[in-house]
Motif scaffolding. Structure first.
Motif, PDB file in Angstrom:
ATOM      1  N   GLN A 159      10.409  -0.273  10.052  1.00 41.23           N
ATOM      2  CA  GLN A 159      11.373   0.217  11.582  1.00 41.23           C
ATOM      3  C   GLN A 159      10.414  -0.765  12.399  1.00 41.23           C
ATOM      4  OE1 GLN A 159      10.396   4.140  12.848  1.00 41.23           O
ATOM      5  NE2 GLN A 159      12.265   4.823  12.101  1.00 41.23           N
ATOM      6  N   ALA A 160      10.308  -0.966  13.595  1.00 41.93           N
ATOM      7  CA  ALA A 160      10.197  -2.211  14.798  1.00 41.93           C
ATOM      8  C   ALA A 160       8.529  -1.158  14.695  1.00 41.93           C
ATOM      9  CB  ALA A 160      11.063  -2.512  15.912  1.00 41.93           C
ATOM     10  N   ALA A 161       7.720  -2.482  15.137  1.00 49.93           N
ATOM     11  CA  ALA A 161       6.885  -2.525  14.959  1.00 49.93           C
ATOM     12  C   ALA A 161       6.227  -1.805  16.782  1.00 49.93           C
ATOM     13  CB  ALA A 161       5.226  -3.032  15.161  1.00 49.93           C
ATOM     14  N   HIS A 164     -12.036   2.576   1.071  1.00 54.20           N
ATOM     15  CA  HIS A 164     -11.563   3.250   2.608  1.00 54.20           C
ATOM     16  C   HIS A 164     -11.089   4.239   2.170  1.00 54.20           C
ATOM     17  CE1 HIS A 164      -9.695   2.359   6.421  1.00 54.20           C
ATOM     18  NE2 HIS A 164     -10.116   1.137   6.537  1.00 54.20           N
ATOM     19  N   GLY A 165     -11.436   4.846   3.771  1.00 56.59           N
ATOM     20  CA  GLY A 165     -10.567   6.953   4.112  1.00 56.59           C
ATOM     21  C   GLY A 165      -9.637   6.790   4.779  1.00 56.59           C
ATOM     22  N   GLY A 166      -9.473   7.318   4.479  1.00 56.05           N
ATOM     23  CA  GLY A 166      -8.526   8.464   6.158  1.00 56.05           C
ATOM     24  C   GLY A 166      -7.932   9.234   5.829  1.00 56.05           C
ATOM     25  N   GLY A 167      -6.955   9.720   6.863  1.00 53.97           N
ATOM     26  CA  GLY A 167      -5.924  10.822   6.870  1.00 53.97           C
ATOM     27  C   GLY A 167      -4.824  10.315   6.188  1.00 53.97           C
ATOM     28  N   LEU A 168      -3.649  11.082   5.398  1.00 48.82           N
ATOM     29  CA  LEU A 168      -2.862  10.497   5.006  1.00 48.82           C
ATOM     30  C   LEU A 168      -1.965   9.889   5.552  1.00 48.82           C
ATOM     31  CD1 LEU A 168      -1.134  10.841   1.769  1.00 48.82           C
ATOM     32  CD2 LEU A 168      -0.149  13.013   2.910  1.00 48.82           C
ATOM     33  N   ASP A 169      -1.927  10.740   7.369  1.00 48.06           N
ATOM     34  CA  ASP A 169      -0.984  10.119   8.342  1.00 48.06           C
ATOM     35  C   ASP A 169      -1.331   8.335   8.626  1.00 48.06           C
ATOM     36  OD1 ASP A 169      -3.833  11.120   9.571  1.00 48.06           O
ATOM     37  OD2 ASP A 169      -3.069  11.251  11.133  1.00 48.06           O
ATOM     38  N   LEU A 170      -2.281   7.804   8.297  1.00 49.18           N
ATOM     39  CA  LEU A 170      -2.316   6.958   8.604  1.00 49.18           C
ATOM     40  C   LEU A 170      -2.628   5.154   7.545  1.00 49.18           C
ATOM     41  CD1 LEU A 170      -6.618   7.382  10.076  1.00 49.18           C
ATOM     42  CD2 LEU A 170      -4.167   7.311  11.554  1.00 49.18           C
ATOM     43  N   ARG A 171      -1.527   5.981   6.310  1.00 46.46           N
ATOM     44  CA  ARG A 171      -1.498   4.876   5.124  1.00 46.46           C
ATOM     45  C   ARG A 171      -0.330   4.380   6.367  1.00 46.46           C
ATOM     46  NH1 ARG A 171       1.047   8.141   0.523  1.00 46.46           N
ATOM     47  NH2 ARG A 171       2.782   8.883   2.794  1.00 46.46           N
ATOM     48  N   PHE A 172       0.728   4.258   7.208  1.00 43.31           N
ATOM     49  CA  PHE A 172       1.440   3.524   7.839  1.00 43.31           C
ATOM     50  C   PHE A 172       1.332   3.763   8.897  1.00 43.31           C
ATOM     51  CE2 PHE A 172       5.373   1.520   9.368  1.00 43.31           C
ATOM     52  CZ  PHE A 172       4.388   0.507   8.454  1.00 43.31           C
ATOM     53  N   PRO A 173       0.888   2.778   9.760  1.00 46.73           N
ATOM     54  CA  PRO A 173       1.187   1.791   9.618  1.00 46.73           C
ATOM     55  C   PRO A 173      -0.296   1.167   9.741  1.00 46.73           C
ATOM     56  CG  PRO A 173       1.755   1.639  12.019  1.00 46.73           C
ATOM     57  CD  PRO A 173       1.701   3.696  11.093  1.00 46.73           C
ATOM     58  N   LEU A 213       0.889  -1.327  -0.184  1.00 46.60           N
ATOM     59  CA  LEU A 213       0.428  -0.094  -0.121  1.00 46.60           C
ATOM     60  C   LEU A 213       1.318   1.765   0.036  1.00 46.60           C
ATOM     61  CD1 LEU A 213      -2.478   1.048   0.116  1.00 46.60           C
ATOM     62  CD2 LEU A 213      -2.591   1.152   2.768  1.00 46.60           C
ATOM     63  N   THR A 214       1.894   1.791   0.854  1.00 45.64           N
ATOM     64  CA  THR A 214       2.997   2.356   0.528  1.00 45.64           C
ATOM     65  C   THR A 214       3.943   2.368  -0.103  1.00 45.64           C
ATOM     66  OG1 THR A 214       3.885   1.208   3.302  1.00 45.64           O
ATOM     67  CG2 THR A 214       1.915   3.003   3.393  1.00 45.64           C
ATOM     68  N   ARG A 215       4.398   1.174  -0.125  1.00 46.26           N
ATOM     69  CA  ARG A 215       5.023   0.440  -1.214  1.00 46.26           C
ATOM     70  C   ARG A 215       6.587   0.883  -0.975  1.00 46.26           C
ATOM     71  NH1 ARG A 215       1.289   2.401  -4.086  1.00 46.26           N
ATOM     72  NH2 ARG A 215       1.251   4.704  -3.293  1.00 46.26           N
ATOM     73  N   GLN A 216       6.801  -0.070   0.249  1.00 49.30           N
ATOM     74  CA  GLN A 216       7.520  -0.521   0.734  1.00 49.30           C
ATOM     75  C   GLN A 216       8.722  -1.602   1.092  1.00 49.30           C
ATOM     76  OE1 GLN A 216       7.994   2.504   5.132  1.00 49.30           O
ATOM     77  NE2 GLN A 216       6.005   2.070   4.702  1.00 49.30           N
ATOM     78  N   ASN A 217       9.719  -1.384   1.152  1.00 51.34           N
ATOM     79  CA  ASN A 217      10.664  -2.934   0.838  1.00 51.34           C
ATOM     80  C   ASN A 217      10.115  -3.292   3.198  1.00 51.34           C
ATOM     81  OD1 ASN A 217      12.625  -4.537   1.492  1.00 51.34           O
ATOM     82  ND2 ASN A 217      13.088  -4.388  -0.278  1.00 51.34           N
TER      83      ASN A 217
END
Length: 485
Positions: free
Chosen positions: A178-180, A240-249, A169-173
């Protein structure tokens, strides 16, 4: 033009075709009710309210779900801090966590209602859906994508390395993540694994723990949304919607756990941009925040909604000290025309006025809204129509005034601006009483001018101005309005 929205998952604008003809299923993230709403919460709610209203205007039956996160580490921490505290600000001494959550849930509801945000079809609380969460965890364990903690904590984790699409979704490897931080690392196979269930810890309230196959505990934040959206909208839904800050995690984890369990989940992901203060991120630590309550103390709900909803939903909305003044001027131009046009077309009342929203919607406005909810372009059409309507008023062309009025009212309705119309404009008892008193003053002013008693006429006008009432002389007689819009 067909409906087109930007999909975060594919990073492109796509044609929107609902999964079920004529119906749209929409889920957007509500608040973790640990405190009063901040401006980011409200902007997001207004964005998805605009989306819902536009889909309804386009003839869809929209089912909307907005969750309430009423159990969370921060909620428990704030309740613990209230023990023995003195009452001040938002602090209620010795407040139970569930009472704190409910109190702030009501603050959010009040803010949403004040600003004309429609109530969702369903607004589920996380604490009311524990069985659904247990079922989802069991499915993930059975599918090999989750595991009980390796220690005796009672935690259950999602195994991020078991899902090869994690990070898509956020195009990350995954190796760069970082650790959860949502649970201790002792019982994890990988530090990036995130908690689906959090085992009860010493010192936490017994009321904040539920029995489960893995021991007493409570749900992880990400799990809550997946379980609730699936219950109300099914295993696959439209948006599914929400603020940009919710994309990850948060949204990355939602998508991973739901798809790993076998659900199609969201067909579109839509994210709204943040609110900044003169180009800087808002932060309590540097004192550059502004709350919805502060905005509402400076301007009417109609103006605040206009300001928070005027930018393109994916862009940053920058707040400046003059922002509300500029929004107020824009709203006053719109409302000034509406009042003058109504008076021109219908005299002093609205008798016989029937709004045909399908015939009066300007094509350019509809095209803008269809094109990824382009509200700035739609507002440009609205203000162009207001200008054209004012020209028609000056020309005395009643037919053109009527057409412009229908168009303006339709557009304000589509944007939800009519939902926060000020009481003085509704023709309610307060307005009628005030109008009767002012009309008497205006009649006395007419008599004074007829007698060429200019001093008396000016005195009446000045007296009204001192009370915040603007008088405008028109070919059809004097009209009044509140100076503050």
């Amino acid at each position: 033009m067909s409906l087109r929205f930007y999909d975060t998952a594919t990073a492109q604008i796509r044609d929107f075709v609902p999964l079920k003809k004529g119906e749209v299923s929409l889920y957007y993230c509500g608040a973790t009710v640990q405190g009063k709403p901040h401006v980011g919460h409200i902007r997001s709610a207004i964005v998805f309210d605009q989306l819902t209203r536009w889909l309804q205007f386009r003839g869809f039956r929209v089912t909307t779900v907005r969750n309430v996160t009423d159990i969370d580490d921060k909620i428990l921490a704030k309740a613990a801090d209230s023990v023995g505290a003195e009452p001040s600000g938002d602090v209620v001494p010795d407040e139970q966590w569930w009472a704190l959550a409910y109190r702030f849930e009501q603050e959010f509801a009040k803010a949403y209602d004040t600003l004309g945000v429609q109530r969702p079809t369903y607004e589920p609380r996380a604490t009311g859906h524990i069985p659904e969460m247990h079922a989802l965890i069991s499915r993930l364990i059975d599918a090999g994508h989750a595991y009980p903690a390796l220690d005796d904590s009672g935690d259950v984790y999602f195994d991020v390395r078991s899902w090869d699409r994690y990070g898509s979704l956020t195009r990350q490897n995954i190796v760069d993540m970082q650790a959860a931080p949502d649970a201790g690392p002792r019982g994890k196979r990988d530090p990036r694994d995130f908690a689906l269930w959090k085992g009860h810890k010493d010192g936490e309230p017994e009321t904040a723990a539920w029995d489960s196959p893995w021991g007493k505990g409570r749900p992880g934040w990400h799990l809550e949304c997946s379980a609730m959206v699936t219950k109300y909208l099914g295993p696959q839904f439209d948006i599914h919607g929400g603020g940009l800050d919710l994309r990850f995690p948060h949204h990355e984890n939602e998508m991973a756990q739901s798809q790993a369990a076998g659900d199609g989940f969201a067909n579109f992901w839509m994210h709204n941009g943040m609110v900044t203060f003169e180009g800087e991120k808002m932060s309590k630590s540097i004192g550059n925040t502004v709350s919805p309550a502060e905005m509402l103390s400076q301007a009417s709900p109609r103006v605040v909604r206009y300001y928070l909803g005027q930018a393109h939903y994916r862009s940053v909305l920058d707040y400046r000290p003059t922002s509300l003044q500029e929004a107020a001027a824009a709203v006053e131009r719109i409302d000034g025309f509406i009042d003058k046009a109504r008076a021109k077309v219908h005299g002093t009342g609205d008798s016989g006025f029937v709004l045909d929203t399908h015939r009066s919607m300007p094509a350019a406005f509809a095209e803008a809204m269809d094109d990824d909810l382009n509200v700035p372009q739609a507002l440009a059409v609205l203000h162009d129509t207001v200008r054209a309507g004012n020209t028609a008023l000056a020309d005395g062309d009643t037919d053109r005034v009527r057409d412009a009025l229908h168009a303006v009212l339709t557009m304000t309705m589509a944007l939800g601006l009519d939902a926060v119309q000020q009481p003085a404009r509704t023709g309610g008892p307060e307005h009628n009483a005030l109008d009767a008193l002012i009309q008497d003053q205006l009649r006395q002013r007419v008599d004074a001018r007829a007698a060429k008693d200019w001093a008396r006429a000016d005195a009446i006008r000045n007296s009204l101005a001192g009370a915040g009432i603007t008088v405008e002389d028109t070919p059809d007689g004097a009209r009044w309005s509140l100076a503050n819009g």
